[in-house]
Design an enzyme around this catalytic site. Structure first.
Site, PDB file in Angstrom:
ATOM      1  N   HIS A  32       3.594  -2.055   3.592  1.00 29.06           N
ATOM      2  CA  HIS A  32       3.036  -1.259   2.766  1.00 29.06           C
ATOM      3  C   HIS A  32       5.012  -1.004   2.044  1.00 29.06           C
ATOM      4  O   HIS A  32       5.827  -1.780   2.473  1.00 29.06           O
ATOM      5  CB  HIS A  32       3.651  -0.170   3.999  1.00 29.06           C
ATOM      6  CG  HIS A  32       1.950  -0.159   4.564  1.00 29.06           C
ATOM      7  ND1 HIS A  32       2.028  -1.170   5.142  1.00 29.06           N
ATOM      8  CD2 HIS A  32       0.850   0.612   4.487  1.00 29.06           C
ATOM      9  CE1 HIS A  32       0.493  -0.890   5.572  1.00 29.06           C
ATOM     10  NE2 HIS A  32      -0.177   0.109   5.112  1.00 29.06           N
ATOM     11  N   ASP A  35       0.745  -1.432  -0.052  1.00 32.07           N
ATOM     12  CA  ASP A  35      -0.070   0.297   0.112  1.00 32.07           C
ATOM     13  C   ASP A  35       0.412   1.150  -0.133  1.00 32.07           C
ATOM     14  O   ASP A  35       1.965   1.379   0.437  1.00 32.07           O
ATOM     15  CB  ASP A  35      -0.895  -0.194   1.162  1.00 32.07           C
ATOM     16  CG  ASP A  35      -2.312  -0.583   1.123  1.00 32.07           C
ATOM     17  OD1 ASP A  35      -2.396  -2.153   0.366  1.00 32.07           O
ATOM     18  OD2 ASP A  35      -3.103  -1.064   1.925  1.00 32.07           O
TER      19      ASP A  35
END
Length: 293
Positions: free
Chosen positions: A262, A115
């Site tokens: 992430h 992400d």
């Protein structure tokens, strides 16, 4: 006497208007004849009707009409605007708004998702590790980041990974936004992705912070994006250390799981370090890399 006869003969010819041999008339219009004849046809040297000045000018090349005069050929049609990329022109097909928490294939599969990117610092490192193990992943892209690093989006797609819309600004209050702002968060990020990679598929939308409501799910689905959640939160965003990230994934992962990690949104050194150990462990455990359902 001979000289006198010649002078008389010359005077007679001028009076009759015959300036050329055989009485042939000049093709040049005679202003007096025009006035006296009332526009009657005149003949040339071969007996054919002599054309008027207007007639003769019709056969000659004409100067381009002055558009300011309002005459001449109609103006050319304006040039057509460039066609938009195919994906812009495609009406999205609505999909189910059920949260996706599993892989597309059955069996011992795992879907890695990253992400908040792309990031010029961390995304290339993640991609290099994925290449090493021939692993495919899904990158959930923030619109602002997409505009800043369109080249990275093209690299991600060229390597066979897939993209997910992760909103324009990563506003975690998205579930409380008015409908117009909610739509804008989704569509602006989508448009940024499509500008960088025209025509690319964007099968999913992931809400910032996993903030889901019926409105968020339904709006994403109306744009043809499945709401993508996760089954394993690596909690790398807590930055508790690479070993802790790795232990969390190992403990919570089940076949068909979707792992949240992430590649941007802060310092992701620990995530990269954890991924260095996670990828070979997944391979050793017999997992196959897949995309979300």
């Amino acid at each position: 006497m001979a000289l006198l006869a010649l002078l008389v003969l010359a005077a007679t010819g001028c009076a009759t208007g015959g300036g050329t041999p055989g009485g042939a008339r000049s093709g040049r219009p005679d202003a007096q004849a025009d006035a006296a004849g009332g526009g009657q046809d005149r003949t040339g040297a071969d007996g054919a009707p002599a054309s008027s000045a207007a007639d003769r000018s019709a056969g000659a090349p004409r100067a381009a009409p002055d558009p300011r005069l309002g005459r001449g050929a109609p103006p050319a049609a304006p040039a057509a605007e460039p066609a938009l990329p195919p994906a812009f022109n495609t009406v999205p097909t609505p999909v189910a708004d059920t949260l996706v928490r599993g892989t597309a294939s059955s069996g011992r599969t795992v879907a890695l998702t990253f992400d908040d990117g792309p990031s010029s610092e961390w995304t290339p490192q993640v991609l290099a590790l994925l290449d090493r193990y021939d692993a495919k992943a899904t990158f959930c892209v923030v619109g602002e980041q997409a505009r800043e690093h369109p080249d990275l989006l093209r690299t991600i797609v060229a390597k066979g990974h897939q993209l997910c819309d992760h909103s324009e600004t990563h506003d975690e209050r998205i579930a409380r936004l008015p409908q117009a702002q909610l739509r804008s968060q989704i569509t602006m990020a989508r448009d940024a992705i499509l500008k960088a990679v025209p025509g690319v598929r964007i099968p999913w939308f992931r809400s910032p912070g996993g903030s889901w409501t019926a409105a968020v799910r339904g709006t994403a689905a109306s744009f043809g994006m499945k709401p993508l959640d996760w089954s394993v939160d690596s909690r790398d965003w807590e930055r508790g250390g690479a070993d802790r990230i790795l232990a969390t994934v190992k403990r919570e992962l089940r076949p068909g799981g979707v792992v949240l990690m992430h590649d941007a949104g802060g310092d992701r050194e620990q995530t990269v370090a954890a991924l260095t150990k996670l990828l070979p462990w997944l391979v050793a455990q017999g997992y196959r890399f897949d995309f979300p359902a």
